[in-house]
Design an enzyme around this catalytic site. Structure first.
Site, PDB file in Angstrom:
ATOM      1  CD  GLU A  25     -21.105   2.188 -11.095  1.00 28.49           C
ATOM      2  OE1 GLU A  25     -19.457   1.917 -10.039  1.00 28.49           O
ATOM      3  OE2 GLU A  25     -21.506   1.261 -12.824  1.00 28.49           O
ATOM      4  CG  HIS A  69     -20.162  -3.991 -16.026  1.00 30.04           C
ATOM      5  ND1 HIS A  69     -20.699  -3.052 -17.409  1.00 30.04           N
ATOM      6  CD2 HIS A  69     -19.987  -2.963 -15.356  1.00 30.04           C
ATOM      7  CE1 HIS A  69     -21.161  -2.538 -16.924  1.00 30.04           C
ATOM      8  NE2 HIS A  69     -20.468  -1.675 -15.611  1.00 30.04           N
TER       9      HIS A  69
END
Length: 219
Positions: free
Chosen positions: A92, A12
């Site tokens: 994550e 990201h």
């Protein structure tokens, strides 16, 4: 089996948490947005990806976090050619809920001393835990290749640690090798390319911040 010609991993863009770790005290990790710089990084990353994919179809998997969804949107891909799925196993590493900044900093210091793969954050995950769920995702991904019409491209929008663990699992890297590698930068990509011999190779290595320190010959 219709294996894709390329599997693209992309981290990201820059998020609010990348520039200000106090934000974790006010917002959960999964809800953090990209910064203006992060959106620009994602848009810049989209141009080369569009060139790579051309008119070919893409099977995309996106971590369920806001910053990964925003990154995918900013890439500007042709959605008529992209099949998109949210994939929670690509999230994550969990660091615990509503984090105490000073405690997390202390735990990160412990992790650096103990090892990123084995250290488990309080109420969170270790790198080994993330490795296990990434491995489960890879089994599902591999089964999807059995479809004769599987797209020739796979795109995975995820997080830095998850990218390294994906490649560790795919290429059978040792824990020592994993520990020696650094995360890619925001909006950086790595591509697994299918060769004529039927094997995948990584288009470029991860940066190494130290030499691997294996325990034995198998490491």
């Amino acid at each position: 089996m219709a294996r894709p010609r390329r599997i693209v991993l992309i981290r990201h863009g820059e998020s609010a948490g990348n520039v200000d770790d106090t934000v974790y005290e006010r917002e959960p990790d999964h809800a953090l947005s990209l910064t203006d710089k992060g959106r620009h990084q994602a848009r810049e990353a989209g141009g080369p990806l569009r060139d790579i994919f051309g008119d070919e179809r893409v099977s995309a998997y996106v971590s369920p976090y806001r910053r990964t969804h925003q990154t995918f949107q900013a890439l500007g891909l042709d959605l008529d050619r992209v099949r998109v799925r949210e994939e929670p196993r690509l999230r994550e590493q969990d660091w615990g809920n509503w984090q105490d900044r000073d405690d997390v900093r202390l735990q990160k210091a412990y992790r650096d001393a103990y090892g990123h793969f084995f250290y488990r954050f309080a109420q969170g995950e270790s790198g080994a835990d993330v490795y296990d769920r990434v491995g489960a995702f890879l089994e599902s991904l591999w089964r999807s290749f059995e479809a004769p019409d599987h797209p020739p491209n796979v795109l995975i929008i995820t997080h830095g640690l998850t990218m390294r663990l994906f490649c560790m699992r795919w290429f059978h890297w040792s824990v020592a090798e994993f520990e020696s590698l650094a995360n890619p930068g925001n909006a950086e990509r790595r591509i697994l390319l299918l060769g004529a011999d039927g094997r995948y190779t990584l288009d470029r290595p991860f940066e190494r911040w130290r030499e691997p320190e294996p325990y034995g010959i198998s490491g």
